[in-house]
Design a protein around this motif. Structure first.
Motif, PDB file in Angstrom:
ATOM      1  N   THR A  41       0.733  -1.181   0.169  1.00  0.00           N
ATOM      2  CA  THR A  41       0.405  -0.042  -0.130  1.00  0.00           C
ATOM      3  C   THR A  41       0.960   1.637   0.165  1.00  0.00           C
ATOM      4  OG1 THR A  41      -1.754  -1.174   0.846  1.00  0.00           O
ATOM      5  CG2 THR A  41      -2.039   1.737   0.904  1.00  0.00           C
ATOM      6  N   GLN A  42       0.968   2.244  -0.974  1.00  0.00           N
ATOM      7  CA  GLN A  42       1.213   3.354  -1.364  1.00  0.00           C
ATOM      8  C   GLN A  42       0.187   4.429  -0.518  1.00  0.00           C
ATOM      9  OE1 GLN A  42       4.950   2.983  -3.561  1.00  0.00           O
ATOM     10  NE2 GLN A  42       4.467   0.692  -4.574  1.00  0.00           N
ATOM     11  N   ILE A  43       0.751   5.286  -0.370  1.00  0.00           N
ATOM     12  CA  ILE A  43      -0.510   6.669  -0.268  1.00  0.00           C
ATOM     13  C   ILE A  43       0.447   7.712  -0.176  1.00  0.00           C
ATOM     14  CG2 ILE A  43      -2.361   7.659   1.114  1.00  0.00           C
ATOM     15  CD1 ILE A  43      -2.788   4.742   0.432  1.00  0.00           C
ATOM     16  N   SER A  44       0.059   8.525  -1.078  1.00  0.00           N
ATOM     17  CA  SER A  44       0.796  10.360  -1.416  1.00  0.00           C
ATOM     18  C   SER A  44       0.170  10.981  -0.870  1.00  0.00           C
ATOM     19  CB  SER A  44       0.376  10.567  -2.739  1.00  0.00           C
ATOM     20  OG  SER A  44       1.734  11.628  -2.791  1.00  0.00           O
ATOM     21  N   LEU A  45       0.715  11.857   0.070  1.00  0.00           N
ATOM     22  CA  LEU A  45       0.118  12.788   1.391  1.00  0.00           C
ATOM     23  C   LEU A  45       1.096  14.226   1.206  1.00  0.00           C
ATOM     24  CD1 LEU A  45       0.415  10.986   4.097  1.00  0.00           C
ATOM     25  CD2 LEU A  45      -0.921  11.062   3.426  1.00  0.00           C
ATOM     26  N   GLY A  74       9.001   5.492  11.304  1.00  0.00           N
ATOM     27  CA  GLY A  74       8.182   4.106  11.391  1.00  0.00           C
ATOM     28  C   GLY A  74       9.299   3.899  10.455  1.00  0.00           C
ATOM     29  N   GLU A  75       8.396   2.687  10.496  1.00  0.00           N
ATOM     30  CA  GLU A  75       9.856   1.718  10.187  1.00  0.00           C
ATOM     31  C   GLU A  75       8.592   0.633   9.044  1.00  0.00           C
ATOM     32  OE1 GLU A  75      12.643   1.075  11.589  1.00  0.00           O
ATOM     33  OE2 GLU A  75      12.052   2.388  13.094  1.00  0.00           O
ATOM     34  N   ALA A  76      10.028   0.169   7.996  1.00  0.00           N
ATOM     35  CA  ALA A  76       9.111  -0.623   7.050  1.00  0.00           C
ATOM     36  C   ALA A  76       8.666  -1.790   7.525  1.00  0.00           C
ATOM     37  CB  ALA A  76      10.653  -0.978   6.304  1.00  0.00           C
ATOM     38  N   GLN A  77       8.452  -2.234   8.574  1.00  0.00           N
ATOM     39  CA  GLN A  77       7.814  -3.910   8.448  1.00  0.00           C
ATOM     40  C   GLN A  77       6.748  -3.645   9.312  1.00  0.00           C
ATOM     41  OE1 GLN A  77      10.878  -3.094  10.132  1.00  0.00           O
ATOM     42  NE2 GLN A  77      11.986  -4.494   9.046  1.00  0.00           N
ATOM     43  N   GLY A  78       6.159  -2.072   9.097  1.00  0.00           N
ATOM     44  CA  GLY A  78       4.315  -1.833   9.917  1.00  0.00           C
ATOM     45  C   GLY A  78       4.521  -0.167   8.769  1.00  0.00           C
ATOM     46  N   THR A  79       4.233   0.196   9.625  1.00  0.00           N
ATOM     47  CA  THR A  79       3.670   1.696   8.670  1.00  0.00           C
ATOM     48  C   THR A  79       4.736   2.349   8.574  1.00  0.00           C
ATOM     49  OG1 THR A  79       1.145   1.884   8.803  1.00  0.00           O
ATOM     50  CG2 THR A  79       1.878   3.532   8.156  1.00  0.00           C
ATOM     51  N   ALA A  80       5.436   3.294   7.203  1.00  0.00           N
ATOM     52  CA  ALA A  80       5.897   4.359   7.829  1.00  0.00           C
ATOM     53  C   ALA A  80       5.650   5.671   6.421  1.00  0.00           C
ATOM     54  CB  ALA A  80       7.736   3.643   6.536  1.00  0.00           C
ATOM     55  N   VAL A  81       6.708   7.028   7.065  1.00  0.00           N
ATOM     56  CA  VAL A  81       6.156   7.218   5.922  1.00  0.00           C
ATOM     57  C   VAL A  81       7.757   8.219   5.439  1.00  0.00           C
ATOM     58  CG1 VAL A  81       5.281   9.748   5.736  1.00  0.00           C
ATOM     59  CG2 VAL A  81       3.843   8.023   7.174  1.00  0.00           C
ATOM     60  N   LEU A  82       7.568   8.120   4.160  1.00  0.00           N
ATOM     61  CA  LEU A  82       9.227   8.621   3.612  1.00  0.00           C
ATOM     62  C   LEU A  82       8.663  10.397   2.505  1.00  0.00           C
ATOM     63  CD1 LEU A  82       8.624   5.727   2.869  1.00  0.00           C
ATOM     64  CD2 LEU A  82       9.725   6.041   1.180  1.00  0.00           C
ATOM     65  N   LEU A  90       5.028   9.617   1.208  1.00  0.00           N
ATOM     66  CA  LEU A  90       4.837   8.877   0.767  1.00  0.00           C
ATOM     67  C   LEU A  90       4.191   8.353   2.180  1.00  0.00           C
ATOM     68  CD1 LEU A  90       3.309   7.164  -1.590  1.00  0.00           C
ATOM     69  CD2 LEU A  90       6.297   6.022  -1.565  1.00  0.00           C
ATOM     70  N   ALA A  91       3.295   7.724   2.160  1.00  0.00           N
ATOM     71  CA  ALA A  91       2.842   6.584   3.175  1.00  0.00           C
ATOM     72  C   ALA A  91       2.874   5.230   2.985  1.00  0.00           C
ATOM     73  CB  ALA A  91       2.149   7.069   4.006  1.00  0.00           C
ATOM     74  N   THR A  92       3.456   4.165   3.365  1.00  0.00           N
ATOM     75  CA  THR A  92       3.531   2.541   2.749  1.00  0.00           C
ATOM     76  C   THR A  92       3.185   1.872   4.244  1.00  0.00           C
ATOM     77  OG1 THR A  92       6.180   1.933   3.863  1.00  0.00           O
ATOM     78  CG2 THR A  92       5.580   3.565   1.359  1.00  0.00           C
ATOM     79  N   SER A  93       2.899   0.268   3.413  1.00  0.00           N
ATOM     80  CA  SER A  93       2.256  -0.203   4.160  1.00  0.00           C
ATOM     81  C   SER A  93       2.200  -1.363   2.766  1.00  0.00           C
ATOM     82  CB  SER A  93       0.964  -0.019   5.267  1.00  0.00           C
ATOM     83  OG  SER A  93       0.977  -1.324   5.908  1.00  0.00           O
ATOM     84  N   ALA A  94       3.125  -2.626   4.196  1.00  0.00           N
ATOM     85  CA  ALA A  94       2.242  -4.019   3.510  1.00  0.00           C
ATOM     86  C   ALA A  94       2.125  -4.554   3.879  1.00  0.00           C
ATOM     87  CB  ALA A  94       4.059  -4.715   3.725  1.00  0.00           C
ATOM     88  N   GLU A  95       0.896  -4.803   5.009  1.00  0.00           N
ATOM     89  CA  GLU A  95      -0.216  -4.959   5.423  1.00  0.00           C
ATOM     90  C   GLU A  95      -1.605  -4.000   5.521  1.00  0.00           C
ATOM     91  OE1 GLU A  95       0.820  -7.592   8.898  1.00  0.00           O
ATOM     92  OE2 GLU A  95       2.630  -8.142   7.110  1.00  0.00           O
ATOM     93  N   ASN A  96      -1.339  -2.964   5.917  1.00  0.00           N
ATOM     94  CA  ASN A  96      -2.721  -2.345   6.259  1.00  0.00           C
ATOM     95  C   ASN A  96      -2.857  -1.464   5.112  1.00  0.00           C
ATOM     96  OD1 ASN A  96      -4.126  -0.687   7.286  1.00  0.00           O
ATOM     97  ND2 ASN A  96      -3.249   0.688   8.253  1.00  0.00           N
ATOM     98  N   THR A  97      -3.783  -2.507   4.268  1.00  0.00           N
ATOM     99  CA  THR A  97      -4.642  -2.594   2.750  1.00  0.00           C
ATOM    100  C   THR A  97      -5.474  -1.016   3.440  1.00  0.00           C
ATOM    101  OG1 THR A  97      -6.283  -4.138   3.175  1.00  0.00           O
ATOM    102  CG2 THR A  97      -4.686  -4.757   2.100  1.00  0.00           C
ATOM    103  N   GLU A  98      -6.097  -0.784   4.574  1.00  0.00           N
ATOM    104  CA  GLU A  98      -7.022   0.569   5.003  1.00  0.00           C
ATOM    105  C   GLU A  98      -6.272   1.639   5.115  1.00  0.00           C
ATOM    106  OE1 GLU A  98     -10.290  -0.373   4.665  1.00  0.00           O
ATOM    107  OE2 GLU A  98      -9.391  -2.618   4.680  1.00  0.00           O
TER     108      GLU A  98
END
Length: 202
Positions: A41-45, A74-82, A90-98
């Motif tokens: 999941t990648q979300i532009s903010l 944050g961390e790559a294993q959870g939610t992180a924001v670059l 750019l908010a990313t998460s490998a698990e949180n599809t919501e």
């Protein structure tokens, strides 16, 4: 008699799915390995620092928002924001599809932007002690630990392709090109990794 058996086929295909065997074959255990982290999941903010929108989105990510170039919250294993720009992240998460819905709800009607860009970039992971040597063949960024610490990310290039480069661990890097450049990036990395299959590089 008609055969009514349904054959299920996957509806989603990641940008590097067809290159899994190529990446596996090029990987050298204990030295350098390449794989795709699919369907991240990648979300532009977009929000201006100091505003209500910035505060709301920072709280909703659970990790905050980074304050300067290269910083990751944050961390790559959870939610992180670059950090991409002073008002762009750019908010990313490998698990949180919501995640996109949560952030959209947090922003509400405040001035800002939340856009799902999950299909925009692929996420490749290069790991191992020789990963920096592979990257240095084409990446102009200073990859020395003094200049590029763990959990930092920058916009740079690899194989002449613009990418986000994120150091997620002491020997782990995420390379994030546009989806349309995934095949080129993978083949370049595979070629750059080939020397490590035979003998040590000093």
């Amino acid at each position: 008699m008609a055969n009514n058996t349904l054959i299920e086929t996957p509806l989603r295909h990641s940008p590097a799915e067809h290159l899994d065997t190529v990446m596996d074959a090029a990987s050298v255990a204990g030295r350098v390995e390449l794989r795709e982290i699919a369907f991240t999941t990648q979300i532009s903010l977009r929000c201006a620092p100091g505003t209500q929108a910035h505060a709301a989105l920072a709280a909703a990510t659970g990790a905050g928002l980074p304050a300067k170039v290269g910083e990751v919250a944050g961390e790559a294993q959870g939610t992180a924001v670059l950090w991409l720009a002073p008002d762009e992240f750019l908010a990313t998460s490998a698990e949180n599809t919501e995640l996109g819905g949560v952030l959209s709800a947090a922003l509400g009607d405040a001035p800002g932007q939340v856009i799902d860009l999950s299909a925009n970039r692929s996420v490749l992971e290069l790991t191992g002690p020789d990963a920096p040597l592979v990257l240095r063949k084409s990446c102009p960024a200073d990859l020395h630990p003094r200049a590029f610490a763990v959990n930092q990310a920058i916009v740079t290039s690899v194989a002449n392709i613009p990418v986000l480069l994120w150091r997620t661990g002491e020997q782990a890097w995420r390379i994030m090109p546009r989806a349309s450049f995934t095949e080129h990036t993978v083949h370049w990395l595979v070629d750059a990794m080939s020397e490590f299959a035979s003998e040590a590089v000093i």
